[in-house]
Design a protein around this motif. Structure first.
Motif, PDB file in Angstrom:
ATOM      1  N   LEU A   3       0.819  -1.208   0.000  1.00 23.94           N
ATOM      2  CA  LEU A   3       0.000   0.000   0.000  1.00 23.94           C
ATOM      3  C   LEU A   3       0.854   1.259   0.000  1.00 23.94           C
ATOM      4  O   LEU A   3       1.943   1.297   0.575  1.00 23.94           O
ATOM      5  N   ASP A   4       0.315   2.317  -0.619  1.00 25.21           N
ATOM      6  CA  ASP A   4       0.938   3.632  -0.535  1.00 25.21           C
ATOM      7  C   ASP A   4       0.401   4.422   0.649  1.00 25.21           C
ATOM      8  O   ASP A   4       1.106   5.291   1.177  1.00 25.21           O
ATOM      9  N   ALA A   5      -0.822   4.121   1.079  1.00 26.82           N
ATOM     10  CA  ALA A   5      -1.401   4.816   2.222  1.00 26.82           C
ATOM     11  C   ALA A   5      -2.522   3.975   2.815  1.00 26.82           C
ATOM     12  O   ALA A   5      -3.134   3.152   2.137  1.00 26.82           O
ATOM     13  N   ALA A   6      -2.778   4.217   4.097  1.00 33.49           N
ATOM     14  CA  ALA A   6      -3.885   3.553   4.788  1.00 33.49           C
ATOM     15  C   ALA A   6      -4.554   4.546   5.716  1.00 33.49           C
ATOM     16  O   ALA A   6      -3.917   5.451   6.253  1.00 33.49           O
ATOM     17  N   CYS A   7      -5.867   4.330   5.914  1.00 28.89           N
ATOM     18  CA  CYS A   7      -6.679   5.220   6.742  1.00 28.89           C
ATOM     19  C   CYS A   7      -7.262   4.407   7.903  1.00 28.89           C
ATOM     20  O   CYS A   7      -8.167   3.594   7.691  1.00 28.89           O
ATOM     21  N   PRO A   8      -6.756   4.608   9.121  1.00 25.52           N
ATOM     22  CA  PRO A   8      -7.309   3.870  10.261  1.00 25.52           C
ATOM     23  C   PRO A   8      -8.519   4.571  10.865  1.00 25.52           C
ATOM     24  O   PRO A   8      -8.469   5.765  11.191  1.00 25.52           O
ATOM     25  N   GLY A   9      -9.618   3.832  11.011  1.00 26.77           N
ATOM     26  CA  GLY A   9     -10.764   4.359  11.729  1.00 26.77           C
ATOM     27  C   GLY A   9     -10.654   4.051  13.211  1.00 26.77           C
ATOM     28  O   GLY A   9      -9.664   3.484  13.674  1.00 26.77           O
ATOM     29  N   GLU A  10     -11.645   4.443  13.962  1.00 26.84           N
ATOM     30  CA  GLU A  10     -11.702   4.005  15.353  1.00 26.84           C
ATOM     31  C   GLU A  10     -11.873   2.489  15.381  1.00 26.84           C
ATOM     32  O   GLU A  10     -12.088   1.859  14.344  1.00 26.84           O
ATOM     33  N   VAL A  11     -11.781   1.895  16.560  1.00 33.31           N
ATOM     34  CA  VAL A  11     -11.837   0.448  16.664  1.00 33.31           C
ATOM     35  C   VAL A  11     -13.141  -0.078  16.078  1.00 33.31           C
ATOM     36  O   VAL A  11     -14.236   0.352  16.474  1.00 33.31           O
ATOM     37  N   PHE A  12     -12.990  -0.974  15.089  1.00 31.64           N
ATOM     38  CA  PHE A  12     -14.127  -1.616  14.418  1.00 31.64           C
ATOM     39  C   PHE A  12     -15.085  -0.597  13.789  1.00 31.64           C
ATOM     40  O   PHE A  12     -16.279  -0.861  13.630  1.00 31.64           O
ATOM     41  N   THR A  13     -14.561   0.572  13.402  1.00 30.98           N
ATOM     42  CA  THR A  13     -15.382   1.633  12.830  1.00 30.98           C
ATOM     43  C   THR A  13     -14.711   2.154  11.570  1.00 30.98           C
ATOM     44  O   THR A  13     -13.508   2.431  11.561  1.00 30.98           O
ATOM     45  N   SER A  14     -15.468   2.332  10.521  1.00 34.56           N
ATOM     46  CA  SER A  14     -14.900   2.794   9.264  1.00 34.56           C
ATOM     47  C   SER A  14     -14.228   4.148   9.413  1.00 34.56           C
ATOM     48  O   SER A  14     -14.698   5.010  10.160  1.00 34.56           O
ATOM     49  N   GLY A  58      -9.458 -12.262   4.991  1.00 32.44           N
ATOM     50  CA  GLY A  58      -8.057 -12.549   4.724  1.00 32.44           C
ATOM     51  C   GLY A  58      -7.579 -12.258   3.321  1.00 32.44           C
ATOM     52  O   GLY A  58      -6.396 -11.958   3.111  1.00 32.44           O
ATOM     53  N   ALA A  59      -8.457 -12.327   2.326  1.00 34.49           N
ATOM     54  CA  ALA A  59      -8.035 -12.068   0.946  1.00 34.49           C
ATOM     55  C   ALA A  59      -7.589 -10.628   0.752  1.00 34.49           C
ATOM     56  O   ALA A  59      -6.919 -10.319  -0.242  1.00 34.49           O
ATOM     57  N   THR A  60      -7.925  -9.741   1.706  1.00 34.94           N
ATOM     58  CA  THR A  60      -7.463  -8.360   1.608  1.00 34.94           C
ATOM     59  C   THR A  60      -5.941  -8.322   1.530  1.00 34.94           C
ATOM     60  O   THR A  60      -5.364  -7.522   0.776  1.00 34.94           O
ATOM     61  N   LEU A  61      -5.282  -9.174   2.299  1.00 37.78           N
ATOM     62  CA  LEU A  61      -3.818  -9.238   2.243  1.00 37.78           C
ATOM     63  C   LEU A  61      -3.344  -9.636   0.854  1.00 37.78           C
ATOM     64  O   LEU A  61      -2.407  -9.039   0.314  1.00 37.78           O
ATOM     65  N   PHE A  62      -3.971 -10.631   0.256  1.00 35.35           N
ATOM     66  CA  PHE A  62      -3.569 -11.066  -1.081  1.00 35.35           C
ATOM     67  C   PHE A  62      -3.782  -9.957  -2.112  1.00 35.35           C
ATOM     68  O   PHE A  62      -2.930  -9.720  -2.971  1.00 35.35           O
ATOM     69  N   VAL A  63      -4.910  -9.274  -2.042  1.00 37.71           N
ATOM     70  CA  VAL A  63      -5.195  -8.202  -2.994  1.00 37.71           C
ATOM     71  C   VAL A  63      -4.168  -7.084  -2.845  1.00 37.71           C
ATOM     72  O   VAL A  63      -3.600  -6.593  -3.835  1.00 37.71           O
ATOM     73  N   GLU A  64      -3.903  -6.681  -1.604  1.00 35.36           N
ATOM     74  CA  GLU A  64      -2.970  -5.583  -1.383  1.00 35.36           C
ATOM     75  C   GLU A  64      -1.548  -5.969  -1.791  1.00 35.36           C
ATOM     76  O   GLU A  64      -0.815  -5.145  -2.355  1.00 35.36           O
ATOM     77  N   LYS A  65      -1.150  -7.204  -1.531  1.00 34.81           N
ATOM     78  CA  LYS A  65       0.215  -7.618  -1.883  1.00 34.81           C
ATOM     79  C   LYS A  65       0.379  -7.784  -3.388  1.00 34.81           C
ATOM     80  O   LYS A  65       1.350  -7.288  -3.983  1.00 34.81           O
ATOM     81  N   LEU A  66      -0.514  -8.484  -4.028  1.00 29.05           N
ATOM     82  CA  LEU A  66      -0.349  -8.792  -5.447  1.00 29.05           C
ATOM     83  C   LEU A  66      -0.594  -7.566  -6.322  1.00 29.05           C
ATOM     84  O   LEU A  66       0.181  -7.293  -7.246  1.00 29.05           O
ATOM     85  N   ALA A  67      -1.643  -6.806  -6.031  1.00 32.75           N
ATOM     86  CA  ALA A  67      -1.867  -5.575  -6.784  1.00 32.75           C
ATOM     87  C   ALA A  67      -0.778  -4.557  -6.474  1.00 32.75           C
ATOM     88  O   ALA A  67      -0.349  -3.796  -7.356  1.00 32.75           O
ATOM     89  N   GLY A  68      -0.306  -4.548  -5.237  1.00 35.39           N
ATOM     90  CA  GLY A  68       0.771  -3.642  -4.865  1.00 35.39           C
ATOM     91  C   GLY A  68       2.049  -3.936  -5.613  1.00 35.39           C
ATOM     92  O   GLY A  68       2.774  -3.023  -6.035  1.00 35.39           O
ATOM     93  N   ALA A  69       2.353  -5.215  -5.805  1.00 35.38           N
ATOM     94  CA  ALA A  69       3.550  -5.600  -6.563  1.00 35.38           C
ATOM     95  C   ALA A  69       3.418  -5.192  -8.022  1.00 35.38           C
ATOM     96  O   ALA A  69       4.387  -4.730  -8.642  1.00 35.38           O
ATOM     97  N   ALA A  70       2.220  -5.358  -8.578  1.00 36.63           N
ATOM     98  CA  ALA A  70       2.006  -4.949  -9.971  1.00 36.63           C
ATOM     99  C   ALA A  70       2.176  -3.446 -10.132  1.00 36.63           C
ATOM    100  O   ALA A  70       2.789  -2.967 -11.091  1.00 36.63           O
ATOM    101  N   ALA A  71       1.642  -2.679  -9.182  1.00 33.50           N
ATOM    102  CA  ALA A  71       1.793  -1.226  -9.236  1.00 33.50           C
ATOM    103  C   ALA A  71       3.253  -0.827  -9.093  1.00 33.50           C
ATOM    104  O   ALA A  71       3.740   0.074  -9.786  1.00 33.50           O
ATOM    105  N   GLU A  72       3.963  -1.504  -8.209  1.00 29.72           N
ATOM    106  CA  GLU A  72       5.388  -1.198  -7.998  1.00 29.72           C
ATOM    107  C   GLU A  72       6.192  -1.447  -9.268  1.00 29.72           C
ATOM    108  O   GLU A  72       7.185  -0.766  -9.532  1.00 29.72           O
ATOM    109  N   ALA A  73       5.747  -2.436 -10.054  1.00 27.04           N
ATOM    110  CA  ALA A  73       6.443  -2.765 -11.302  1.00 27.04           C
ATOM    111  C   ALA A  73       6.069  -1.839 -12.452  1.00 27.04           C
ATOM    112  O   ALA A  73       6.583  -1.981 -13.558  1.00 27.04           O
ATOM    113  N   GLY A  74       5.120  -0.912 -12.215  1.00 30.41           N
ATOM    114  CA  GLY A  74       4.784   0.074 -13.235  1.00 30.41           C
ATOM    115  C   GLY A  74       3.543  -0.216 -14.047  1.00 30.41           C
ATOM    116  O   GLY A  74       3.285   0.454 -15.051  1.00 30.41           O
TER     117      GLY A  74
END
Length: 328
Positions: free
Chosen positions: A67-78, A149-165
């Motif tokens: 990820l390039d950025a993340a937005c933390p909400g309050e606990v269990f809150t968007s 759990g698939a959020t990790l896979f999406v962020e890692k794999l799409a993140g790698a593709a973005a990093e590669a241009g």
């Protein structure tokens, strides 16, 4: 609980993250975590976020290769739209921004509003929804499947593709492919305790477990007397395979919910690998640990992502974040 007061838990954690990870830019006041070299010229940016209490998701996955950025909400809150708009503006290099959104009603509505606001300011945006949980079709927090759990896979794999241009359209398409190729199932052995409540968020008597729990303590498919690690693996992996029906190799994520020691998670992974071997499913990579958690909940989840050569290459690509790092 190891806290000062419930009202400052998130701010305190962000201050601690800033001190531990100077390679990140942590805005405690406005609740945005950004990789320190953002915006990266010529690169599509990935932004995600959600309620706190699931660490290292999402702030712990900010950095090169993810990820390039993340937005933390309050606990269990968007988080709120202003956070997301601020994050998108901070990381946009002109190549576009991809929002990665877990399928929870508050997250979906707020990211949608943020996309409209950011687009009004000239940011080119796309959004991918993560909805991998096979346990229930709808829950207290969602219409449709929950994002886990698939959020990790999406962020890692799409993140790698973005990093590669890769361009925005390709990064978005790949992120959707990863979500569609992933399924998860979670189990609670104990309830989690939120800082505000100071005690369990739901009633789970000793000697019982909840099959198909959500990462906020949402009810699952059913409650049963305690089962062995092998029996849980049979049930959880079976539920994932019944829905995913993989025709090729998978990456397995054996995830702790926050309160389960690695000793038990590695033992559970042995049972997960047994079930997959018995079902004839080849496993090409495995990740074990606490990655998508629910505060102090004892329990686990299994996520499988079917991969081809390209996705496997993107998985192996370097990543340097507080919560996930290899390569370089």
């Amino acid at each position: 609980m190891l806290i000062n007061v419930p009202e400052t838990v998130v701010a305190d954690a962000l201050r601690g993250m800033a001190a531990a990870h100077p390679e990140l830019t942590v805005d405690v006041e406005r609740r945005v975590v950004v990789r320190g070299d953002a915006p990266v010229a010529g690169k599509v940016a990935l932004v995600s976020g959600g309620g706190s209490g699931h660490e290292p998701l999402h702030c712990g996955f900010v950095g090169p290769g993810m990820l390039d950025a993340a937005c933390p909400g309050e606990v269990f809150t968007s988080p709120v739209p202003d956070q997301m708009v601020r994050a998108a503006a901070a990381v946009d290099s002109g190549e576009g921004v991809l929002f990665v959104v877990k399928n929870y009603t508050g997250d979906v509505l707020n990211f949608r509003m943020a996309q409209e606001l950011a687009e009004d300011e000239g940011v080119r945006l796309a959004t991918v929804l993560v909805d991998d949980d096979v346990a229930v079709a709808d829950s207290l927090y969602t219409a449709g499947r929950r994002g886990t759990g698939a959020t990790l896979f999406v962020e890692k794999l799409a993140g790698a593709a973005a990093e590669a241009g890769a361009p925005l359209e390709r990064v978005e398409s790949l992120a959707r492919q990863v979500n569609e190729s992933s399924r998860s199932f979670g189990v609670a052995l104990s309830a989690c305790s939120t800082p505000a409540k100071g005690g369990p968020t739901f009633d789970l008597p000793p000697g019982e477990l909840e099959l198909g729990i959500g990462i906020h303590g949402e009810p699952g498919r059913e409650r049963r007397p305690m089962m062995t690690s092998g029996e849980i693996a049979d049930f959880a992996v079976g539920a994932v395979l019944e829905d995913l029906r993989p025709t090729g190799p998978v990456i397995a994520l054996v995830n702790g919910m926050g309160g389960t020691p690695l000793l038990e998670l590695y033992g559970f992974n042995a049972e997960v690998q047994r079930v997959l071997s018995e079902r004839g499913v080849p496993v090409v990579r495995t990740l074990v640990g606490n990655y998508v958690t629910s505060l102090d909940m004892a329990g686990c989840s299994v996520t499988l992502c079917q991969v081809d050569e390209e996705l496997l290459r993107l998985w192996d690509a370097p990543v340097q974040t507080p919560g996930l790092r290899w390569g370089r």
